[in-house]
Motif scaffolding. Sequence first.
Motif, PDB file in Angstrom:
ATOM      1  N   TYR A   4       1.689   6.966  12.605  1.00  0.00           N
ATOM      2  CA  TYR A   4       1.546   5.966  11.551  1.00  0.00           C
ATOM      3  C   TYR A   4       0.300   5.125  11.793  1.00  0.00           C
ATOM      4  O   TYR A   4       0.089   4.640  12.902  1.00  0.00           O
ATOM      5  CB  TYR A   4       2.776   5.064  11.512  1.00  0.00           C
ATOM      6  CG  TYR A   4       4.038   5.842  11.253  1.00  0.00           C
ATOM      7  CD1 TYR A   4       4.442   6.129   9.961  1.00  0.00           C
ATOM      8  CD2 TYR A   4       4.790   6.332  12.318  1.00  0.00           C
ATOM      9  CE1 TYR A   4       5.580   6.883   9.725  1.00  0.00           C
ATOM     10  CE2 TYR A   4       5.928   7.083  12.090  1.00  0.00           C
ATOM     11  CZ  TYR A   4       6.316   7.351  10.794  1.00  0.00           C
ATOM     12  OH  TYR A   4       7.440   8.104  10.569  1.00  0.00           O
ATOM     13  N   VAL A   5      -0.490   4.962  10.743  1.00  0.00           N
ATOM     14  CA  VAL A   5      -1.597   4.020  10.781  1.00  0.00           C
ATOM     15  C   VAL A   5      -1.052   2.722  10.203  1.00  0.00           C
ATOM     16  O   VAL A   5      -0.489   2.701   9.101  1.00  0.00           O
ATOM     17  CB  VAL A   5      -2.805   4.505   9.958  1.00  0.00           C
ATOM     18  CG1 VAL A   5      -3.852   3.400   9.836  1.00  0.00           C
ATOM     19  CG2 VAL A   5      -3.413   5.741  10.591  1.00  0.00           C
ATOM     20  N   VAL A   6      -1.189   1.643  10.962  1.00  0.00           N
ATOM     21  CA  VAL A   6      -0.718   0.330  10.537  1.00  0.00           C
ATOM     22  C   VAL A   6      -1.933  -0.572  10.370  1.00  0.00           C
ATOM     23  O   VAL A   6      -2.757  -0.681  11.283  1.00  0.00           O
ATOM     24  CB  VAL A   6       0.258  -0.284  11.567  1.00  0.00           C
ATOM     25  CG1 VAL A   6       0.745  -1.653  11.119  1.00  0.00           C
ATOM     26  CG2 VAL A   6       1.433   0.666  11.802  1.00  0.00           C
ATOM     27  N   MET A   7      -2.030  -1.192   9.210  1.00  0.00           N
ATOM     28  CA  MET A   7      -3.122  -2.127   8.918  1.00  0.00           C
ATOM     29  C   MET A   7      -2.506  -3.481   8.606  1.00  0.00           C
ATOM     30  O   MET A   7      -1.674  -3.587   7.705  1.00  0.00           O
ATOM     31  CB  MET A   7      -3.937  -1.657   7.721  1.00  0.00           C
ATOM     32  CG  MET A   7      -4.590  -0.336   7.915  1.00  0.00           C
ATOM     33  SD  MET A   7      -5.555   0.071   6.459  1.00  0.00           S
ATOM     34  CE  MET A   7      -6.482   1.431   7.103  1.00  0.00           C
ATOM     35  N   ILE A   8      -2.904  -4.479   9.351  1.00  0.00           N
ATOM     36  CA  ILE A   8      -2.404  -5.837   9.145  1.00  0.00           C
ATOM     37  C   ILE A   8      -3.592  -6.707   8.749  1.00  0.00           C
ATOM     38  O   ILE A   8      -4.470  -6.963   9.568  1.00  0.00           O
ATOM     39  CB  ILE A   8      -1.726  -6.385  10.413  1.00  0.00           C
ATOM     40  CG1 ILE A   8      -0.569  -5.475  10.815  1.00  0.00           C
ATOM     41  CG2 ILE A   8      -1.255  -7.823  10.185  1.00  0.00           C
ATOM     42  CD1 ILE A   8       0.027  -5.785  12.168  1.00  0.00           C
ATOM     43  N   ARG A   9      -3.609  -7.117   7.487  1.00  0.00           N
ATOM     44  CA  ARG A   9      -4.704  -7.962   7.011  1.00  0.00           C
ATOM     45  C   ARG A   9      -4.363  -9.416   7.305  1.00  0.00           C
ATOM     46  O   ARG A   9      -3.439  -9.986   6.748  1.00  0.00           O
ATOM     47  CB  ARG A   9      -4.950  -7.768   5.526  1.00  0.00           C
ATOM     48  CG  ARG A   9      -6.226  -8.487   5.068  1.00  0.00           C
ATOM     49  CD  ARG A   9      -6.568  -8.226   3.619  1.00  0.00           C
ATOM     50  NE  ARG A   9      -5.517  -8.707   2.758  1.00  0.00           N
ATOM     51  CZ  ARG A   9      -4.994  -8.020   1.749  1.00  0.00           C
ATOM     52  NH1 ARG A   9      -5.400  -6.804   1.486  1.00  0.00           N
ATOM     53  NH2 ARG A   9      -4.048  -8.547   1.009  1.00  0.00           N
ATOM     54  N   GLU A  52      -1.609 -11.969   5.671  1.00  0.00           N
ATOM     55  CA  GLU A  52      -1.660 -11.768   4.217  1.00  0.00           C
ATOM     56  C   GLU A  52      -0.893 -10.536   3.754  1.00  0.00           C
ATOM     57  O   GLU A  52      -0.255 -10.571   2.698  1.00  0.00           O
ATOM     58  CB  GLU A  52      -3.111 -11.630   3.753  1.00  0.00           C
ATOM     59  CG  GLU A  52      -3.858 -12.929   3.731  1.00  0.00           C
ATOM     60  CD  GLU A  52      -5.255 -12.775   3.167  1.00  0.00           C
ATOM     61  OE1 GLU A  52      -5.948 -13.785   3.135  1.00  0.00           O
ATOM     62  OE2 GLU A  52      -5.665 -11.660   2.758  1.00  0.00           O
ATOM     63  N   GLY A  53      -0.994  -9.451   4.479  1.00  0.00           N
ATOM     64  CA  GLY A  53      -0.332  -8.237   4.030  1.00  0.00           C
ATOM     65  C   GLY A  53      -0.478  -7.124   5.034  1.00  0.00           C
ATOM     66  O   GLY A  53      -1.244  -7.219   5.992  1.00  0.00           O
ATOM     67  N   ALA A  54       0.274  -6.047   4.785  1.00  0.00           N
ATOM     68  CA  ALA A  54       0.236  -4.907   5.695  1.00  0.00           C
ATOM     69  C   ALA A  54       0.438  -3.613   4.922  1.00  0.00           C
ATOM     70  O   ALA A  54       1.081  -3.599   3.865  1.00  0.00           O
ATOM     71  CB  ALA A  54       1.313  -5.044   6.774  1.00  0.00           C
ATOM     72  N   ALA A  55      -0.124  -2.549   5.478  1.00  0.00           N
ATOM     73  CA  ALA A  55       0.071  -1.210   4.938  1.00  0.00           C
ATOM     74  C   ALA A  55       0.418  -0.288   6.092  1.00  0.00           C
ATOM     75  O   ALA A  55      -0.062  -0.466   7.211  1.00  0.00           O
ATOM     76  CB  ALA A  55      -1.196  -0.714   4.239  1.00  0.00           C
ATOM     77  N   ILE A  56       1.282   0.683   5.807  1.00  0.00           N
ATOM     78  CA  ILE A  56       1.643   1.695   6.794  1.00  0.00           C
ATOM     79  C   ILE A  56       1.473   3.054   6.123  1.00  0.00           C
ATOM     80  O   ILE A  56       2.028   3.294   5.046  1.00  0.00           O
ATOM     81  CB  ILE A  56       3.094   1.520   7.291  1.00  0.00           C
ATOM     82  CG1 ILE A  56       3.283   0.134   7.895  1.00  0.00           C
ATOM     83  CG2 ILE A  56       3.446   2.621   8.307  1.00  0.00           C
ATOM     84  CD1 ILE A  56       4.735  -0.204   8.229  1.00  0.00           C
ATOM     85  N   SER A  85     -12.627  -8.754   5.148  1.00  0.00           N
ATOM     86  CA  SER A  85     -11.374  -9.263   5.709  1.00  0.00           C
ATOM     87  C   SER A  85     -11.364  -9.176   7.228  1.00  0.00           C
ATOM     88  O   SER A  85     -12.155  -8.462   7.828  1.00  0.00           O
ATOM     89  CB  SER A  85     -10.179  -8.469   5.161  1.00  0.00           C
ATOM     90  OG  SER A  85     -10.160  -7.162   5.693  1.00  0.00           O
ATOM     91  N   GLU A  86     -10.416  -9.894   7.789  1.00  0.00           N
ATOM     92  CA  GLU A  86     -10.079  -9.770   9.214  1.00  0.00           C
ATOM     93  C   GLU A  86      -8.791  -8.948   9.245  1.00  0.00           C
ATOM     94  O   GLU A  86      -7.755  -9.398   8.739  1.00  0.00           O
ATOM     95  CB  GLU A  86      -9.872 -11.147   9.827  1.00  0.00           C
ATOM     96  CG  GLU A  86      -9.548 -11.132  11.299  1.00  0.00           C
ATOM     97  CD  GLU A  86     -10.730 -10.651  12.130  1.00  0.00           C
ATOM     98  OE1 GLU A  86     -10.482 -10.006  13.162  1.00  0.00           O
ATOM     99  OE2 GLU A  86     -11.879 -10.912  11.748  1.00  0.00           O
ATOM    100  N   THR A  87      -8.869  -7.743   9.793  1.00  0.00           N
ATOM    101  CA  THR A  87      -7.738  -6.818   9.754  1.00  0.00           C
ATOM    102  C   THR A  87      -7.551  -6.152  11.104  1.00  0.00           C
ATOM    103  O   THR A  87      -8.520  -5.751  11.735  1.00  0.00           O
ATOM    104  CB  THR A  87      -7.973  -5.730   8.679  1.00  0.00           C
ATOM    105  OG1 THR A  87      -8.220  -6.351   7.426  1.00  0.00           O
ATOM    106  CG2 THR A  87      -6.775  -4.817   8.550  1.00  0.00           C
ATOM    107  N   ARG A  88      -6.298  -6.029  11.526  1.00  0.00           N
ATOM    108  CA  ARG A  88      -5.965  -5.243  12.720  1.00  0.00           C
ATOM    109  C   ARG A  88      -5.522  -3.865  12.243  1.00  0.00           C
ATOM    110  O   ARG A  88      -4.745  -3.756  11.286  1.00  0.00           O
ATOM    111  CB  ARG A  88      -4.821  -5.886  13.493  1.00  0.00           C
ATOM    112  CG  ARG A  88      -5.225  -7.125  14.249  1.00  0.00           C
ATOM    113  CD  ARG A  88      -4.094  -7.678  15.072  1.00  0.00           C
ATOM    114  NE  ARG A  88      -3.205  -8.421  14.187  1.00  0.00           N
ATOM    115  CZ  ARG A  88      -1.945  -8.730  14.469  1.00  0.00           C
ATOM    116  NH1 ARG A  88      -1.406  -8.348  15.599  1.00  0.00           N
ATOM    117  NH2 ARG A  88      -1.221  -9.424  13.628  1.00  0.00           N
TER     118      ARG A  88
END
Length: 95
Positions: A4-9, A52-56, A85-88
């Motif tokens: 899984y790719v997890v993106m946390i904005r 702010e939000g996340a995508a998986i 943005s600043e995103t992990r």
Amino acid sequence: MPAYVVMIREETSDPDEMARYREAAPRAREGHDVSPVAFYGAQDVLEGPDFEGAAILAFPDMNAARAWYHSPAYQRARRHRQAGSETRVFIIDGV
């Protein structure tokens, strides 16, 4: 094993760059075996700082996830996300 790719904005700094990212990112998924699992829906932060939000995104395995992330199409889209943005972002093995 799935990956899984997890993106946390954390924070948006440039909405125009993020609009460009939203246009380019879906095209970067073409040709890759990827399934959206969660996409910036409602969230309830139970621990840690708010975001702010996340995508998986689900992939068949780590190699497929890396191939998508490092693809030329996603790298072009990624520039807009990073400028806006600043995103992990990380990849995690599933079970």
